[in-house]
Design a protein around this motif. Structure first.
Motif, PDB file in Angstrom:
ATOM      1  N   GLY A 521      52.413  45.171  41.910  1.00  0.00           N
ATOM      2  CA  GLY A 521      51.169  44.274  41.662  1.00  0.00           C
ATOM      3  C   GLY A 521      51.053  43.050  42.609  1.00  0.00           C
ATOM      4  N   ARG A 522      49.749  42.357  42.376  1.00  0.00           N
ATOM      5  CA  ARG A 522      49.391  41.434  43.171  1.00  0.00           C
ATOM      6  C   ARG A 522      50.330  40.122  43.040  1.00  0.00           C
ATOM      7  N   ILE A 523      50.420  39.537  44.110  1.00  0.00           N
ATOM      8  CA  ILE A 523      51.307  38.233  44.061  1.00  0.00           C
ATOM      9  C   ILE A 523      50.279  37.056  44.107  1.00  0.00           C
ATOM     10  N   ASP A 524      48.981  37.199  44.121  1.00  0.00           N
ATOM     11  CA  ASP A 524      48.393  35.908  44.358  1.00  0.00           C
ATOM     12  C   ASP A 524      47.654  35.937  43.026  1.00  0.00           C
ATOM     13  N   ASP A 525      46.485  35.093  43.068  1.00  0.00           N
ATOM     14  CA  ASP A 525      45.689  35.067  41.631  1.00  0.00           C
ATOM     15  C   ASP A 525      44.592  35.823  41.400  1.00  0.00           C
ATOM     16  N   VAL A 526      44.797  37.045  41.985  1.00  0.00           N
ATOM     17  CA  VAL A 526      43.728  38.222  41.965  1.00  0.00           C
ATOM     18  C   VAL A 526      44.463  39.053  40.517  1.00  0.00           C
ATOM     19  N   VAL A 527      43.701  39.350  39.774  1.00  0.00           N
ATOM     20  CA  VAL A 527      44.296  40.130  38.479  1.00  0.00           C
ATOM     21  C   VAL A 527      43.746  41.658  38.756  1.00  0.00           C
ATOM     22  N   ASN A 528      44.143  42.593  38.127  1.00  0.00           N
ATOM     23  CA  ASN A 528      43.841  44.037  38.165  1.00  0.00           C
ATOM     24  C   ASN A 528      43.422  44.277  36.855  1.00  0.00           C
ATOM     25  N   VAL A 529      42.225  44.385  36.551  1.00  0.00           N
ATOM     26  CA  VAL A 529      41.732  44.695  34.959  1.00  0.00           C
ATOM     27  C   VAL A 529      41.198  46.030  34.975  1.00  0.00           C
ATOM     28  N   ALA A 530      41.778  47.031  34.287  1.00  0.00           N
ATOM     29  CA  ALA A 530      41.367  48.380  34.236  1.00  0.00           C
ATOM     30  C   ALA A 530      41.017  48.949  35.495  1.00  0.00           C
ATOM     31  N   GLY A 531      41.701  48.546  36.763  1.00  0.00           N
ATOM     32  CA  GLY A 531      41.561  49.274  37.979  1.00  0.00           C
ATOM     33  C   GLY A 531      40.607  48.249  38.690  1.00  0.00           C
ATOM     34  N   HIS A 532      39.846  47.101  38.117  1.00  0.00           N
ATOM     35  CA  HIS A 532      39.075  46.405  39.070  1.00  0.00           C
ATOM     36  C   HIS A 532      39.853  45.104  39.488  1.00  0.00           C
ATOM     37  N   ARG A 533      39.709  44.955  40.624  1.00  0.00           N
ATOM     38  CA  ARG A 533      40.315  43.468  41.246  1.00  0.00           C
ATOM     39  C   ARG A 533      39.270  42.473  40.868  1.00  0.00           C
ATOM     40  N   ILE A 534      39.916  41.469  40.321  1.00  0.00           N
ATOM     41  CA  ILE A 534      39.003  40.441  39.641  1.00  0.00           C
ATOM     42  C   ILE A 534      39.972  39.102  40.446  1.00  0.00           C
ATOM     43  N   GLY A 535      38.956  38.184  40.857  1.00  0.00           N
ATOM     44  CA  GLY A 535      39.721  37.060  41.598  1.00  0.00           C
ATOM     45  C   GLY A 535      39.639  35.928  40.368  1.00  0.00           C
ATOM     46  N   THR A 536      40.550  35.444  39.851  1.00  0.00           N
ATOM     47  CA  THR A 536      40.577  34.390  38.797  1.00  0.00           C
ATOM     48  C   THR A 536      39.752  33.354  39.256  1.00  0.00           C
ATOM     49  N   ALA A 537      39.920  32.810  40.429  1.00  0.00           N
ATOM     50  CA  ALA A 537      39.076  31.599  40.966  1.00  0.00           C
ATOM     51  C   ALA A 537      37.721  31.887  40.681  1.00  0.00           C
ATOM     52  N   GLU A 538      37.108  33.219  40.858  1.00  0.00           N
ATOM     53  CA  GLU A 538      35.762  33.308  40.726  1.00  0.00           C
ATOM     54  C   GLU A 538      35.534  33.181  39.245  1.00  0.00           C
ATOM     55  N   LEU A 539      36.170  33.712  38.369  1.00  0.00           N
ATOM     56  CA  LEU A 539      35.860  33.446  36.847  1.00  0.00           C
ATOM     57  C   LEU A 539      35.927  32.046  36.429  1.00  0.00           C
ATOM     58  N   GLU A 540      36.955  31.246  36.798  1.00  0.00           N
ATOM     59  CA  GLU A 540      37.094  29.861  36.779  1.00  0.00           C
ATOM     60  C   GLU A 540      35.789  29.150  36.876  1.00  0.00           C
ATOM     61  N   SER A 541      35.266  29.527  38.213  1.00  0.00           N
ATOM     62  CA  SER A 541      34.104  28.881  38.566  1.00  0.00           C
ATOM     63  C   SER A 541      32.716  29.199  37.834  1.00  0.00           C
ATOM     64  N   VAL A 542      32.772  30.335  37.365  1.00  0.00           N
ATOM     65  CA  VAL A 542      31.630  30.676  36.308  1.00  0.00           C
ATOM     66  C   VAL A 542      31.822  30.031  34.890  1.00  0.00           C
ATOM     67  N   PHE A 543      32.861  29.827  34.328  1.00  0.00           N
ATOM     68  CA  PHE A 543      33.218  29.257  33.285  1.00  0.00           C
ATOM     69  C   PHE A 543      32.701  27.852  33.145  1.00  0.00           C
ATOM     70  N   VAL A 544      33.085  27.228  34.466  1.00  0.00           N
ATOM     71  CA  VAL A 544      32.777  25.787  34.660  1.00  0.00           C
ATOM     72  C   VAL A 544      31.216  25.536  34.637  1.00  0.00           C
ATOM     73  N   GLU A 545      30.550  26.833  35.174  1.00  0.00           N
ATOM     74  CA  GLU A 545      29.035  26.461  34.946  1.00  0.00           C
ATOM     75  C   GLU A 545      28.534  26.288  33.531  1.00  0.00           C
TER      76      GLU A 545
END
Ligand code: WTA
Length: 653
Positions: A521-545
């Motif tokens: 699995g990934r060693i960085d802050d990218v997660v793999n949800v149901a086969g989709h690679r998602i950058g957690t940083a991207e989600l964090e910036s959306v939350f903060v919006e």
């Protein structure tokens, strides 16, 4: 899979070995380990000669001056100065053989409607659409965004763009209008291809409306082409005079012959956006010649294709798996491809098995997350159908847990089908580490051995070779990415700065005494949800919006079905109460901004987040909290009590 060391242990105690079925082996392209090892050795020792031989199986308008040019590494050049066209190799090349009138694409809609296109029919359809794109002013090098459901026009769009040298950028039809806008603006797409809607679980996705919202902020978009999916009347949507065009109308009065552009081997074929560790998605660049040779050859050997096969990859063409192993690789190999529009549990949980039975599917390629869902739905669904046509199974997208592997092998493959567990990435263009089905002894949970021409290593933190550590690819290969669109610095930094001249995929791995690779699995802050690679940083910036959110940290934890799921730790602005409704609203917020597939499973409110003294959020500790583990090293925390409080709170929830 998470970085939980316990999980790694359980994977590694797996010691069952499955030898290839004799019947399968007899007919396979590569039918013994000796053949594999011999060819592998040759492919490494005479690497360029090996790729040259592979390239010679395809059509080129002009051949290369040299196979590889490393002068501008890490932007490697393959098949230097050669000219070709991938749509020619997918279509025209088959028109002088028996393949001409063979089914290229068998498509089933969610409601059950079917369409079959032979190679000859697909050729004409692609030619017409290529001419229609030209008519709207699309030229070689222009970027075209594609936002379509899984209908034949999606494959046709890719091939039509490739034919005229336009660069396609497919955006998975589950993304929100904001995600579309980011991607369209990044590559300055001139045109978007979409549809009035698409069926998913009995509902119509209003794709055109979503595109309208996205395009409102994109001055670069001059035209929108709309495929009519609604039968009879179109699904309700607005057609803007001058900008929007119905697909069926614009292909009506154009010629069904469009000469393929003679593309340079290094001309861009497509962009595909994927998540990175920092907020912005990366536009991964793939070029023509190398990608073509690589997807052609991997498809041929990994899926051991035979003319009579019916091949089904359940991925969406919106992801790299669909690009390489629904469209390009299989078509170059003259395969019959099955394509399905809708959900696997519609109208019931037997849908996929019924389709395998009805179409006599022989090769089935899916993701571990799907397999875990099938397991949960129960054996009774596959057991209702005749799956005896199947001869080969595959998986991709994340590590497969041995329990799921064994279930897949027994219940779907009836103990006779090999399973190819294929490790690769958007960036690699094609499969890199994989069994070959006619020879490789399989170990459940291991992607086994490198493909021909690929050299992989496991490297420890100090840079030396190790049994457990980080995966590295130590030789360039034709299918490799050529950069990140508009940000070559980030390309070099992300993939080539860890070690000199070695590609860094960002995955943890182990190598066992047989030389088998186990991807962790990934060693960085990218997660793999149901086969989709998602950058957690991207989600964090959306939350903060969101106007109530002060700060957020998103992590992935193990999830029984999805592989990983997301947990959002949220700290709210002063004076705002934490309520269940707000938690739900924040989940929906991500759903709206990124897409429903990225919605967090859980929201945890916390007044503070654990941070280092330099202000970096320690996601590692949040992962410990969320997985119920004892906390790792907390000595670098600015305030250790924060994480202790969080732990108590998490356990209460
Ligand atoms: C993971 C999908 C273990 C891995 C083709 C990789 C896998 C990321 C496997 C790429 C596998 C993919 N075993 N892990 N067989 N296949 N992965 O770009 O972490 O969507 O780096 O490409 O998925 O995801 P991507």
């Amino acid at each position: 899979m998470s970085s939980d060391p316990k999980k790694i242990e359980t994977v590694l105690t797996e010691n069952r070995i499955f030898k290839p079925d004799e019947e399968f082996q007899k007919k396979a392209h590569i039918s013994s380990m000796r053949d594999y090892q011999e060819l592998y050795k040759k492919s490494i020792e005479d690497n360029l000669g090996f790729w040259e031989t592979a390239a010679n199986e395809l059509h080129w308008f002009r051949k290369w001056d040299s196979v590889l040019n490393e002068e501008s590494a890490p932007v490697y050049k393959w098949f230097v100065n050669a000219k070709t066209n991938i749509s020619y190799n997918c279509l025209d090349r088959h028109l002088n053989s028996a393949t001409k009138n063979k089914a290229a694409l068998i498509w089933e809609g969610e409601l059950g409607g079917q369409r079959t296109l032979t190679y000859n029919q697909l050729f004409h359809e692609v030619n017409r659409f290529a001419n229609a794109l030209k008519k709207l002013g699309i030229q070689r090098g222009d970027r075209v965004a594609v936002y379509l459901p899984m209908i034949p026009e999606l494959a046709i769009s890719l091939l039509a763009c490739a034919r005229i040298g336009a660069v396609h950028s497919v955006i998975f039809a589950g993304f929100s209008s904001e995600s579309i806008r980011d991607r369209v603006l990044d590559c300055e797409a001139k045109l978007i291809i979409t549809s009035d809607g698409g069926w998913r679980k009995g509902n119509v996705l209003p794709l055109k409306n979503i595109v309208d919202e996205a395009v409102a902020g994109c001055a670069c978009v001059k035209h929108v082409i709309v495929v009519k999916r609604g039968q009879g009347d179109p699904f309700p949507c607005h057609i803007k005079e001058g900008r929007d065009h119905w697909y069926h109308r614009i292909i009506d009065d154009v010629s069904s012959r469009c000469e393929p552009e003679q593309m340079d081997s290094e001309d861009m074929l497509f962009l595909l956006y994927t998540s990175g560790t920092t907020g912005k998605p990366k536009g991964i660049i793939h070029t023509t010649g190398g990608y073509m040779v690589y997807t052609y050859l991997t498809t041929k050997y990994v899926f051991d294709l035979k003319p009579e096969d019916v091949y089904w990859c359940t991925a969406d063409i919106g992801w790299i798996t669909g690009h390489s192993y629904i469209v390009y690789g299989p078509l170059m190999n003259g395969a019959t491809i099955l394509m399905y529009e809708g959900a696997p549990n519609w109208p019931d949980k037997g849908r996929l098995w019924k389709m395998i039975q009805d179409h006599s599917v022989t090769i089935f390629y899916t993701a571990p997350t799907a397999i875990r869902a099938f397991m949960k739905w129960g054996d009774k669904w596959p057991n209702k159908y005749d799956l005896s046509s199947l001869r080969l199974l595959g998986t991709v997208g994340e590590p497969i847990n041995p329990e799921a592997w064994i279930w897949y092998h027994r219940i779907i493959g009836k103990d006779k089908c090999p399973i190819v567990d294929t490790w690769w990435q958007t960036e690699t263009g094609g499969i890199m580490i994989t069994p070959l089905p006619g020879c490789t002894p399989l170990k459940p949970g291991s992607a086994t051995l490198p493909f021909f021409g690929i050299e992989a290593e496991v490297i420890s933190d100090d840079g030396s070779q190790a049994d457990a550590g980080i995966l590295a690819i130590t030789k360039p290969w034709p299918g490799m990415l050529r950069g990140i669109y508009g940000d070559m610095q980030r390309y070099k930094q992300t993939y080539w700065s860890k070690w000199p001249n070695k590609y860094f995929p960002g995955d943890g791995a182990k190598k066992d005494s047989d030389g088998y690779f186990w991807i962790l699995g990934r060693i960085d802050d990218v997660v793999n949800v149901a086969g989709h690679r998602i950058g957690t940083a991207e989600l964090e910036s959306v939350f903060v919006e969101h106007h109530m959110v002060a700060e957020s940290a998103v992590i992935g934890i193990e999830h029984e079905l999805k592989g990983q799921c997301l947990v959002g730790f949220i700290s709210l602005k002063e004076g705002i109460d934490t309520t269940d409704d707000l938690a739900q609203e924040l989940k929906e917020w991500i759903g709206k901004k990124i897409g429903r597939f990225a919605m967090p499973e859980k929201i945890i409110f916390s007044p503070d987040l654990p941070k280092t003294r330099s202000g970096k959020i320690m996601r590692r500790l949040l992962r410990d909290v969320a997985s119920g583990r004892t906390l790792g090293n907390i000595s670098t925390l600015a305030d250790a009590s924060v994480v202790e409080r969080l732990k108590v709170k998490y356990e209460e929830d």
